[in-house]
Design a protein around this motif. Sequence first.
Motif, PDB file in Angstrom:
ATOM      1  N   PHE A 152     -23.375 -54.553  27.348  1.00 13.98           N
ATOM      2  CA  PHE A 152     -24.685 -54.979  27.794  1.00 13.98           C
ATOM      3  C   PHE A 152     -24.709 -56.497  27.665  1.00 13.98           C
ATOM      4  O   PHE A 152     -24.088 -57.069  26.768  1.00 13.98           O
ATOM      5  N   HIS A 153     -25.475 -57.124  28.542  1.00  7.87           N
ATOM      6  CA  HIS A 153     -25.514 -58.592  28.567  1.00  7.87           C
ATOM      7  C   HIS A 153     -26.980 -59.009  28.619  1.00  7.87           C
ATOM      8  O   HIS A 153     -27.739 -58.538  29.476  1.00  7.87           O
ATOM      9  N   LEU A 154     -27.399 -59.846  27.673  1.00  3.86           N
ATOM     10  CA  LEU A 154     -28.790 -60.316  27.648  1.00  3.86           C
ATOM     11  C   LEU A 154     -28.817 -61.820  27.436  1.00  3.86           C
ATOM     12  O   LEU A 154     -28.184 -62.347  26.521  1.00  3.86           O
ATOM     13  N   GLN A 191     -23.224 -58.415  24.413  1.00  2.00           N
ATOM     14  CA  GLN A 191     -23.273 -59.870  24.526  1.00  2.00           C
ATOM     15  C   GLN A 191     -24.702 -60.370  24.612  1.00  2.00           C
ATOM     16  O   GLN A 191     -25.467 -59.961  25.488  1.00  2.00           O
ATOM     17  N   VAL A 192     -25.066 -61.281  23.717  1.00  2.00           N
ATOM     18  CA  VAL A 192     -26.334 -62.010  23.827  1.00  2.00           C
ATOM     19  C   VAL A 192     -25.987 -63.475  24.011  1.00  2.00           C
ATOM     20  O   VAL A 192     -25.127 -64.009  23.301  1.00  2.00           O
ATOM     21  N   ARG A 203     -17.462 -52.114  21.592  1.00  2.17           N
ATOM     22  CA  ARG A 203     -18.693 -51.693  20.945  1.00  2.17           C
ATOM     23  C   ARG A 203     -18.628 -50.227  20.572  1.00  2.17           C
ATOM     24  O   ARG A 203     -17.760 -49.484  21.059  1.00  2.17           O
ATOM     25  N   ASP A 231     -27.118 -47.639  28.031  1.00 11.04           N
ATOM     26  CA  ASP A 231     -28.015 -48.263  27.061  1.00 11.04           C
ATOM     27  C   ASP A 231     -29.463 -47.935  27.437  1.00 11.04           C
ATOM     28  O   ASP A 231     -29.726 -47.285  28.440  1.00 11.04           O
ATOM     29  N   HIS A 260     -32.477 -63.043  31.594  1.00 12.85           N
ATOM     30  CA  HIS A 260     -31.993 -61.996  32.491  1.00 12.85           C
ATOM     31  C   HIS A 260     -31.138 -61.045  31.665  1.00 12.85           C
ATOM     32  O   HIS A 260     -30.827 -61.324  30.501  1.00 12.85           O
ATOM     33  N   PHE A 261     -30.761 -59.933  32.262  1.00 13.54           N
ATOM     34  CA  PHE A 261     -29.956 -58.957  31.520  1.00 13.54           C
ATOM     35  C   PHE A 261     -29.104 -58.171  32.506  1.00 13.54           C
ATOM     36  O   PHE A 261     -29.312 -58.256  33.715  1.00 13.54           O
ATOM     37  N   GLY A 262     -28.170 -57.397  31.973  1.00 16.80           N
ATOM     38  CA  GLY A 262     -27.337 -56.597  32.856  1.00 16.80           C
ATOM     39  C   GLY A 262     -26.130 -56.038  32.130  1.00 16.80           C
ATOM     40  O   GLY A 262     -26.178 -55.808  30.923  1.00 16.80           O
ATOM     41  N   TYR A 285     -17.524 -61.680  25.912  1.00 17.71           N
ATOM     42  CA  TYR A 285     -18.545 -62.063  24.925  1.00 17.71           C
ATOM     43  C   TYR A 285     -18.787 -63.572  24.966  1.00 17.71           C
ATOM     44  O   TYR A 285     -18.085 -64.278  25.647  1.00 17.71           O
TER      45      TYR A 285
END
Lengths: 132, 132, 132, 132, 132, 132, 132, 132
Positions: free
Chosen positions: G8-10, G48-49, H2, H47, H67-69, H132
């Motif tokens: 997940f990416h934020l 990932q944040v 993860r 998620d 944003h997210f994804g 990451y």
Amino acid sequence: MRDTLDAFHLAIPARDLDEAYDFYVKGLGCKLARRYDDRITLDFFGDQVVCHLSDKWEREVEMYPRHFGVTFRHQEDWQRLVKLAKTRELTFFEEPFLRFEGRIEEHESFMLKDPSNNLLEFKYYADPRMMY
Amino acid sequence: MRDTLDAFHLAIPARDLDEAYDFYVKGLGCKLARRYDDRITLDFFGDQVVCHLSDKWEREVEMYPRHFGVTFRHQEDWQRLVKLAKTRELTFFEEPFLRFEGRIEEHESFMLKDPSNNLLEFKYYADPRMMY
Amino acid sequence: MRDTLDAFHLAIPARDLDEAYDFYVKGLGCKLARRYDDRITLDFFGDQVVCHLSDKWEREVEMYPRHFGVTFRHQEDWQRLVKLAKTRELTFFEEPFLRFEGRIEEHESFMLKDPSNNLLEFKYYADPRMMY
Amino acid sequence: MRDTLDAFHLAIPARDLDEAYDFYVKGLGCKLARRYDDRITLDFFGDQVVCHLSDKWEREVEMYPRHFGVTFRHQEDWQRLVKLAKTRELTFFEEPFLRFEGRIEEHESFMLKDPSNNLLEFKYYADPRMMY
Amino acid sequence: MRDTLDAFHLAIPARDLDEAYDFYVKGLGCKLARRYDDRITLDFFGDQVVCHLSDKWEREVEMYPRHFGVTFRHQEDWQRLVKLAKTRELTFFEEPFLRFEGRIEEHESFMLKDPSNNLLEFKYYADPRMMY
Amino acid sequence: MRDTLDAFHLAIPARDLDEAYDFYVKGLGCKLARRYDDRITLDFFGDQVVCHLSDKWEREVEMYPRHFGVTFRHQEDWQRLVKLAKTRELTFFEEPFLRFEGRIEEHESFMLKDPSNNLLEFKYYADPRMMY
Amino acid sequence: MRDTLDAFHLAIPARDLDEAYDFYVKGLGCKLARRYDDRITLDFFGDQVVCHLSDKWEREVEMYPRHFGVTFRHQEDWQRLVKLAKTRELTFFEEPFLRFEGRIEEHESFMLKDPSNNLLEFKYYADPRMMY
Amino acid sequence: MRDTLDAFHLAIPARDLDEAYDFYVKGLGCKLARRYDDRITLDFFGDQVVCHLSDKWEREVEMYPRHFGVTFRHQEDWQRLVKLAKTRELTFFEEPFLRFEGRIEEHESFMLKDPSNNLLEFKYYADPRMMY
């Protein structure tokens, strides 16, 4: 979390290969993968340790800066290894102790010394996010 | 095959922690886990490497008996790391080469040198049963 | 699909333990786990094979009814083992061949003979549902 | 740790296939994969056992050097199998016992005898690193 | 993604258990887990199907609303099953076809008919997110 | 053990899609994957269940020969589902009960009835080798 | 269940990158992956944040509609994080509490506030099927 | 890498829940887990994303800082999503493009806009260590 398929690889000195074999295979319970005239290769807790016949082993041994080992995710694996080391009378450099007590990084540890004065540390962290 | 949950743990000397950070995090793409006054801890390809501030780093560097690194299961992971090391101009101790050619133990390898003269070796074996 | 954590366990006779060590560890690339006066224990492709020093080894060797080995899920693992056996000049009892051709049970196979006349078979099925 | 996708393969003699089916499928709870005129193939705890119709079965049965079975990672799996064998009144060659007591290799074990005098051993080690 | 350890469970009618055994075990390559007077239980592609001896089987068979089967993640598994069904001359209710062509839900499918008129569908989606 | 990546697929009749949605998504906690005019597709405990709008639903409901559900590997998952079904007042066809008591096949079970009279069974076996 | 390999990416705002580093790496125990002039990227519990240097951070902070965090499968992971947050004196926006008590959706939760007023929520559901 | 069992959790504003349902479930192929009067919860690529009915959605939309994804490990998953977005005519905020070209951090990306102006980014890195 690491990849199951890759392996960490560590090369260390051994002043005598039979001695190294006795310590790692008969003592610590590692598996012998290959033996050459100048080295033995080991399946060391799932990673690879290679003992190279060499005169460059440490005559004086200190905890820092060089040592290696395994950080266990489960406490019972750490405890089993304490038991193995005591039952088989391996040489402790440090008896089991607690480091960073009361902090999140708190962990149990002990250190062994191989016949060529390489130090091995085995750890268990209460919070597994601190393993790195 | 190794356990996903445990981690190999290696402590090495660093003559300067910022230099070590630059090499391992900005260069090699490892993740910084923790930083203390006298050490940084790294997620090194899923295992833990700790750089201890120390004067005991090697002034003369040789391939044997001490080095460490990763043996990759998949060739493309090894190739990607060659590309990273060249693109980011890390210091090679040995350019990519083939060892034990024509034998079952045949593998591709290259070696890097960190700023404190620690040697890193990254390998790929055609037959993964030879990884140990 | 089998459990990663359990291990199949097979005990076989060996007329000489050094000979068995040479065949299984130096030849076939298995790992030596433990050595006792009367047996060696092996990590044989992830399972356990124990060679017991014994006079009860087969003087006459036939394909049936006794043999053992590994059925690989991926053809390249089978091919790598063919290459290893040829490169290291292990003794073939049967060169690579195709059995049940044209049927769903079709598979590639070859058989080795260890120094105590135990037969080993290594197989690859085009349809992995036929592995059992 | 072994690969989930490959399978160990063992061929053993059976003096009668119906008898073998009764012991392995109805008794031990293995699954029947295939049946031919001269053999049955079994999913035996995730690995493959093939019973070949043959006159070469052992008339005299001894623990060494030939037997096979499973080494369980979890004690409860071993205990469940003890219960199954007793509930279904399978033939014990050795009742549950402890071997190598007080040593790191200590393990619980029991042995069954199939109708063709093949011996099966099922083990559980307190320290899973001794499974090999 | 589903849990490896749980199993889907489906009970269906069979007008004759030997017929069901022939179709599912000898034909489709499922494993027989248990056989009782009134039912057989099967390891059906890793899930459980139970054929209950019953007179309540469908005399007229239609695609909707009742059928069952497997949606494969990998196309080659689907293709292998097409080959198996043709090689072993299982009864097709629908030959391989494409449904929802040009849409994201597009998938390949074929349907078999068991001897008690139960319909089985095996599918492969180009986009695995459409498997549900 | 089944493959994580494939999915079991079951098509069943529904006399009304909103009713089916209420039972499976709001009641049983399944996820809605897709909705069409004539069907809804569900992520049912990791497998796919499709409810087809149809008049061919059972007016009379019996335990045999047709029902479906999940066999859980862990007892707590079964117990949580009992709690969910009671808390959300789903319609039980059979309250939790024990089948085959004292035998190795012993298991806990309960059955629900959906609004179109489809029967769902959820099971837990003390010995997981009996799940098939 | 999600795929281990994807992440997940934020992306969120940070008014100061050193402050963000202190909160996420030194406080919450995340790993620093990369640092640029205008952002830091983090391995945040395996996802990932990215903290982007920005003036668009919230001056007023409310629980809804924006927040993010982790839903743990195991209660002990949630409890360890409560302990970490208290030991390291991170800023709580909501102390640990129970939401939806007595319903199947019941879960434990707590919320932290980062230095740029981003809210983080960490949850544990008694019934893991309610994690979505 | 993860943990498969935990889930990332993100709460975002939605000006209208039906609109959000149409975008995420019918458009993007996410699964609807639960629906309440003031929110819908989604299984978003494994998620959890929760759309809260709220007036606090962005009237002006910019790429940074929010944003997210998902960052995919395999390029084909990224490509399939490009195809889905185009086939189903979702609203692109950024068409597929390459960022950081020629650097190790190079990745392919595209961005979608949901009906409440939330931005979604989907990425694929040539070197997965840069995820990451």
